[in-house]
Design a protein around this motif. Sequence first.
Motif, short mmCIF file in Angstrom:
data_model
loop_
_atom_site.label_atom_id
_atom_site.label_comp_id
_atom_site.label_asym_id
_atom_site.label_seq_id
_atom_site.Cartn_x
_atom_site.Cartn_y
_atom_site.Cartn_z
N PRO A 236 0.85 -1.14 -0.07
CA PRO A 236 -0.10 -0.23 -0.01
C PRO A 236 0.82 1.24 0.10
O PRO A 236 1.73 1.30 0.94
CB PRO A 236 -0.80 -0.06 1.39
CG PRO A 236 -0.87 -1.48 1.53
CD PRO A 236 0.44 -2.26 1.15
N THR A 270 -7.22 -4.96 -1.19
CA THR A 270 -6.90 -5.09 -2.50
C THR A 270 -7.95 -6.09 -2.92
O THR A 270 -8.18 -7.19 -2.15
CB THR A 270 -5.52 -5.83 -2.50
OG1 THR A 270 -5.22 -6.20 -4.06
CG2 THR A 270 -5.29 -7.19 -1.60
N TRP A 277 -4.13 -1.48 -4.92
CA TRP A 277 -4.58 -1.20 -3.36
C TRP A 277 -5.42 0.03 -3.46
O TRP A 277 -5.32 0.85 -4.23
CB TRP A 277 -3.54 -0.80 -2.37
CG TRP A 277 -3.00 -2.33 -2.13
CD1 TRP A 277 -1.58 -2.73 -2.73
CD2 TRP A 277 -3.06 -3.11 -0.89
NE1 TRP A 277 -0.99 -3.86 -2.17
CE2 TRP A 277 -2.01 -4.09 -1.37
CE3 TRP A 277 -3.98 -3.40 -0.21
CZ2 TRP A 277 -1.96 -5.24 -0.07
CZ3 TRP A 277 -4.06 -4.18 0.78
CH2 TRP A 277 -3.01 -5.40 0.53
#
Length: 413
Positions: A236, A270, A277
């Motif tokens: 992320p 996700t 993400w």
Amino acid sequence: MPELETKLSRERAALLDAIEQPALEQIGARATAIRHRRRARIASAVVAVLAVAGFAGLRPWASDQAPPVVVADPSPSPGVVYTDAGITINGLTGDGFLDPRGQITDVEFTDPDNGYALLQCRDDNGRCAPSLARTTDGGITWRLATLPADTGQLDTTGQGPFLDITGFRDGRIVVAGYISADGAQTWRAAAHTTGPAAAIAAGQILRLGDILRLGDRAVEVWSSTYGNRGELVNQPRDMTVNWVAGAPTATGAWWVGGQLGDGRPAAAVTRDGGRTWEVETFDATGWTVQVSVLGQRAYATVLGDDRAISAIYLSTDSGRQFSRTTLPSISPRPGLAGEVVPLLDGRLLITGTDQRWYVSEDDGRTFARAEGSLPAVGRIVRTTAGYVAYDLFGSPWSAFSADGSTWRKLQVR
């Protein structure tokens, strides 16, 4: 009418004479046979009662024969039930429980029947190697399983390495870099990682890495075939992750939580196996966000210092849009021990840092303490097949639940 009575009497005598009567000896033989059969039935019943009751002193057979085997009722006797507010914990059943040395430090169920408990010494008061226990009936009965040979070695303080269990839906488990596919009977070393993992394949899971990378803990991909496959390639973005969900959602999405670079609490999901993400920020004060999902309802809990609940947000579209359910003016409630559990009836269940159970009927706006006979409890953790509650009764007891409402106290400690 004497003539009619005389006529009827004669006809009755003629009818009786016409009926063929069995011979007297035949009647006697038949009566004797009936008596024998009755006596045989009585004798059989007496023998059966004596065998079941185990009255060896009254047995009518020869004294040089072995006594009969008394088979116990295979169904466990009912145990104590602890309950309140629709939450039920089924207590111990049967005659006992497994009690190896050490205390439970990790519990993992790969499905509602098959589970494992890891027991280790948590202080310096005793020397003990770790133990692994296994159940195949949902936690009612347990037996000791084997651990890889080198995981039981103690250091100079008498402590073994701190271990945990990673379970998979295909029934395999990973402990200390070893994989077992047969219920912890045999183990093989996991293959060495070959570098970052491009994506999460079917049946694989995410875990929060233990090794710090530039001050951060990376999200890792774990496999039941290879163990730790390495860090996920696409982490992320601009986010420090400090929480990873214990299991994917029903649609295969994975949630993680933490903070952005500017300190705002955030969660990321996700939906394509870790390739991309979606990051969601929350207007509340906190150092992490935990997301609990049931169906299309997703609850994001922002945690502040001492795990105090700073805010709860609800999404009814699988986490694409969140709305805050709590108000900043609400007085502080006990800190959250573990995770929020969405129940099938629409309520939320939590355990507080005060070791009490709490239930919310309004999406987290308010929580009512569940009293009744529910015992003290520690944290609730999401696992592959359900939820595990630790430290019941303020001691090393644990319980497992597939839905968060009905729990089974595990007969191992």
